[in-house]
Design an enzyme around this catalytic site. Structure first.
Site, short mmCIF file in Angstrom:
data_model
loop_
_atom_site.label_atom_id
_atom_site.label_comp_id
_atom_site.label_asym_id
_atom_site.label_seq_id
_atom_site.Cartn_x
_atom_site.Cartn_y
_atom_site.Cartn_z
N ARG A 86 -7.86 14.07 10.78
CA ARG A 86 -8.71 13.05 10.15
C ARG A 86 -9.72 12.49 11.15
O ARG A 86 -10.84 12.17 10.81
CB ARG A 86 -7.82 11.92 9.63
CG ARG A 86 -8.51 10.91 8.73
CD ARG A 86 -7.58 9.73 8.37
NE ARG A 86 -6.19 10.06 8.28
CZ ARG A 86 -5.53 10.30 7.14
NH1 ARG A 86 -6.15 10.21 5.99
NH2 ARG A 86 -4.24 10.60 7.17
N TYR A 87 -9.28 12.32 12.42
CA TYR A 87 -10.12 11.74 13.47
C TYR A 87 -10.44 12.84 14.49
O TYR A 87 -9.64 13.77 14.66
CB TYR A 87 -9.39 10.60 14.17
CG TYR A 87 -8.91 9.50 13.26
CD1 TYR A 87 -9.76 8.49 12.83
CD2 TYR A 87 -7.58 9.45 12.84
CE1 TYR A 87 -9.31 7.47 12.00
CE2 TYR A 87 -7.12 8.44 12.01
CZ TYR A 87 -7.99 7.45 11.60
OH TYR A 87 -7.53 6.45 10.78
N ARG A 114 -7.62 13.55 17.55
CA ARG A 114 -6.17 13.55 17.32
C ARG A 114 -5.83 14.15 15.97
O ARG A 114 -6.64 14.13 15.05
CB ARG A 114 -5.59 12.15 17.44
CG ARG A 114 -6.23 11.10 16.54
CD ARG A 114 -6.06 9.72 17.17
NE ARG A 114 -6.58 8.64 16.37
CZ ARG A 114 -7.86 8.25 16.38
NH1 ARG A 114 -8.75 8.88 17.12
NH2 ARG A 114 -8.25 7.24 15.65
N CYS A 131 13.84 11.32 6.07
CA CYS A 131 13.91 10.08 6.85
C CYS A 131 15.37 9.62 6.90
O CYS A 131 16.18 10.00 6.05
CB CYS A 131 13.08 8.98 6.19
SG CYS A 131 11.34 9.41 6.02
N CYS A 166 12.13 3.88 2.57
CA CYS A 166 11.55 2.55 2.36
C CYS A 166 10.95 2.51 0.96
O CYS A 166 10.24 3.44 0.56
CB CYS A 166 10.47 2.28 3.40
SG CYS A 166 11.03 2.67 5.08
N CYS A 216 7.13 3.04 0.76
CA CYS A 216 6.59 4.13 1.59
C CYS A 216 5.25 4.66 1.06
O CYS A 216 5.12 4.95 -0.12
CB CYS A 216 7.59 5.27 1.65
SG CYS A 216 6.97 6.69 2.56
N ARG A 232 4.05 7.51 1.81
CA ARG A 232 4.17 8.95 1.53
C ARG A 232 5.35 9.21 0.61
O ARG A 232 5.99 10.26 0.67
CB ARG A 232 4.33 9.74 2.84
CG ARG A 232 3.09 9.71 3.71
CD ARG A 232 3.03 10.87 4.71
NE ARG A 232 1.79 10.81 5.45
CZ ARG A 232 1.68 10.43 6.73
NH1 ARG A 232 2.75 10.12 7.42
NH2 ARG A 232 0.49 10.39 7.31
N ASP A 248 -0.38 -0.01 1.51
CA ASP A 248 -1.19 1.04 0.89
C ASP A 248 -0.98 1.08 -0.62
O ASP A 248 0.01 0.56 -1.14
CB ASP A 248 -0.82 2.40 1.50
CG ASP A 248 -1.24 2.48 2.96
OD1 ASP A 248 -2.41 2.16 3.25
OD2 ASP A 248 -0.39 2.86 3.79
N ASP A 272 -5.75 1.22 5.80
CA ASP A 272 -6.10 2.64 5.68
C ASP A 272 -6.98 2.74 4.45
O ASP A 272 -6.50 2.55 3.32
CB ASP A 272 -4.83 3.49 5.52
CG ASP A 272 -4.58 4.35 6.73
OD1 ASP A 272 -5.47 5.18 7.04
OD2 ASP A 272 -3.54 4.17 7.37
N LYS A 323 -8.46 4.32 9.28
CA LYS A 323 -8.08 2.90 9.41
C LYS A 323 -9.28 2.05 9.80
O LYS A 323 -10.13 2.50 10.57
CB LYS A 323 -7.03 2.74 10.51
CG LYS A 323 -5.67 3.24 10.13
CD LYS A 323 -4.69 3.01 11.26
CE LYS A 323 -3.37 3.68 10.93
NZ LYS A 323 -3.54 5.15 10.78
S1 SF4 Z 1 7.80 4.45 5.60
FE1 SF4 Z 1 8.18 6.41 4.51
S2 SF4 Z 1 8.01 7.98 6.10
FE2 SF4 Z 1 8.32 6.02 7.15
S3 SF4 Z 1 10.56 5.83 7.43
FE3 SF4 Z 1 10.04 4.76 5.54
S4 SF4 Z 1 10.35 6.32 3.93
FE4 SF4 Z 1 10.18 7.43 5.87
#
Ligand code: SF4
Length: 357
Positions: free
Chosen positions: A101-102, A105, A114, A118, A121, A123, A283, A320, A327
């Site tokens: 994207r940048y 990097r 994971c 979360c 999340c 993603r 997000d 983002d 960002k």
């Molecule tokens: S934010 Fe998403 S990618 Fe990061 S630890 Fe939590 S569930 Fe996993």
């Protein structure tokens, strides 16, 4: 064939709670909520590590740890603005799992699993045990791309959470990246030190570094209560190994969107040798509206932080930009300009005229 292609990722084996029935048995959800949580589980992955389950007070309906990890029926409500790929990973996918994207990097999605899932999340549509790991072939292509692009100075290793991979597999990746002359920095993004600190073993710490490359670890932490004795020891093992640590925090309604909690979190990070780096505005991931504050609320919080805690404890508040535009710092501003004259605001809210000549 390089060394990485010979080893497949090791599955995660632990005592985490991964099913609604286990959440019920553990007292983390009441019986009347089971059906709704099962509906969420049909769409999104669940994992609550023993360390996080232990922290939750089931009697507190607003427990900030439970709010982060225990599914909520509100996750099935999406708003028109929410999108499956809120930060535009796919737009910048150079090879499978590699986001460029940048200019200097890339981000490598090393694993798609994971230690915890979360509920907010960004993603969430792509992480989880059902999603495939990056295949050896895809990883080989990603490494070839990095090797062929001398402008790539830094590789951000993310996912999922790269520290759920075995030390052997992490070591092979780090060594492969270190062999690429122009890669000088490897940055691993992880929640593991906070949510599954026993995984940060000596062999894992050893696996993170290699000659001719500098490794940084970015630790995701959202609430001061995450700083258990185990988490403190895991962070110390990383810091004692000479690995610089920075943080990432997501601004979350009902978790850390008040000055006292945020100040406590930032101080806990610094006390554990982790420099606060980013405070992410939530997000536009599907079903996460109940976590998002307004940007105005985030700016008020940042102003309060500026007056309340040391400069060491100040993260950069970032958004983002949806659509893959990267960002951007989103304030707040501490100055304004009118008629060639700057007005600067001090940490108490007082305004002062500044003339440079
Ligand atoms: S934010 Fe998403 S990618 Fe990061 S630890 Fe939590 S569930 Fe996993």
């Amino acid at each position: 064939m390089n060394t990485i292609t010979r080893t497949m990722p090791r599955p995660v084996r632990d005592r985490s709670l991964r099913h609604p029935a286990e959440l019920l048995e553990s007292g983390l959800i009441p019986p009347e909520r089971l059906a709704a949580v099962e509906a969420v589980a049909a769409r999104y992955a669940i994992a609550v590590t023993p360390e996080m389950a232990e922290l939750i007070d089931p009697a507190d309906a607003a427990d900030p740890i439970a709010r982060q990890f225990v599914p909520d029926p509100a996750e099935l409500e999406t708003t028109p603005a929410e999108m499956a790929d809120p930060i535009g990973d796919r737009i910048h996918e150079a090879t499978e799992g590699l986001i460029h994207r940048y200019p200097d990097r890339v981000l490598l999605k090393f694993v798609h699993v994971c230690a915890v899932y979360c509920r907010f999340c960004f993603r969430r549509e792509t992480v989880g045990p059902e999603a495939p790991h990056l295949t050896p072939e895809a990883l080989e292509k990603a490494l070839a791309y990095i090797g062929a692009h001398p402008e790539i100075w830094e590789v951000v290793v993310s996912g999922g959470d790269p520290l759920v991979a075995s030390p052997r597999r992490i070591a092979m990746l780090v060594q492969e990246l270190a062999r690429i002359d122009h890669v000088k920095i490897i940055r691993l993004h992880t929640r593991v030190p906070m949510v599954a600190p026993d995984r940060v073993t000596g062999p894992l710490v050893d696996a993170l570094t290699a000659p001719d490359v500098t490794t940084w670890v970015a630790v995701h932490a959202n609430h001061p209560r995450e700083f258990t004795a185990g988490a403190g020891a895991a962070l110390a093992r990383l810091a004692d190994a000479g690995i610089p640590l920075v943080s990432q925090t997501v601004l979350l309604s009902g978790v850390n969107d008040d000055p006292e909690t945020m100040a406590g979190l930032m101080r806990a990070l610094v006390e554990n040798r982790v420099k606060p780096y980013y405070l992410h505005h939530g997000d536009l991931a599907p079903g996460t509206g109940h976590f998002r504050t307004t940007i105005g609320d985030g700016q008020v919080l940042m102003r309060a932080l500026r007056g309340r805690v040391s400069g060491l404890c100040q993260p950069t508040y970032v958004l983002d930009i949806p659509g893959g535009h990267g960002k951007a710092p989103i304030g707040p501003n501490h100055f304004s300009e009118a008629d060639g004259c700057l007005t600067i605001e001090d940490y108490c809210g007082g305004r002062h005229t500044y003339r440079s000549g």
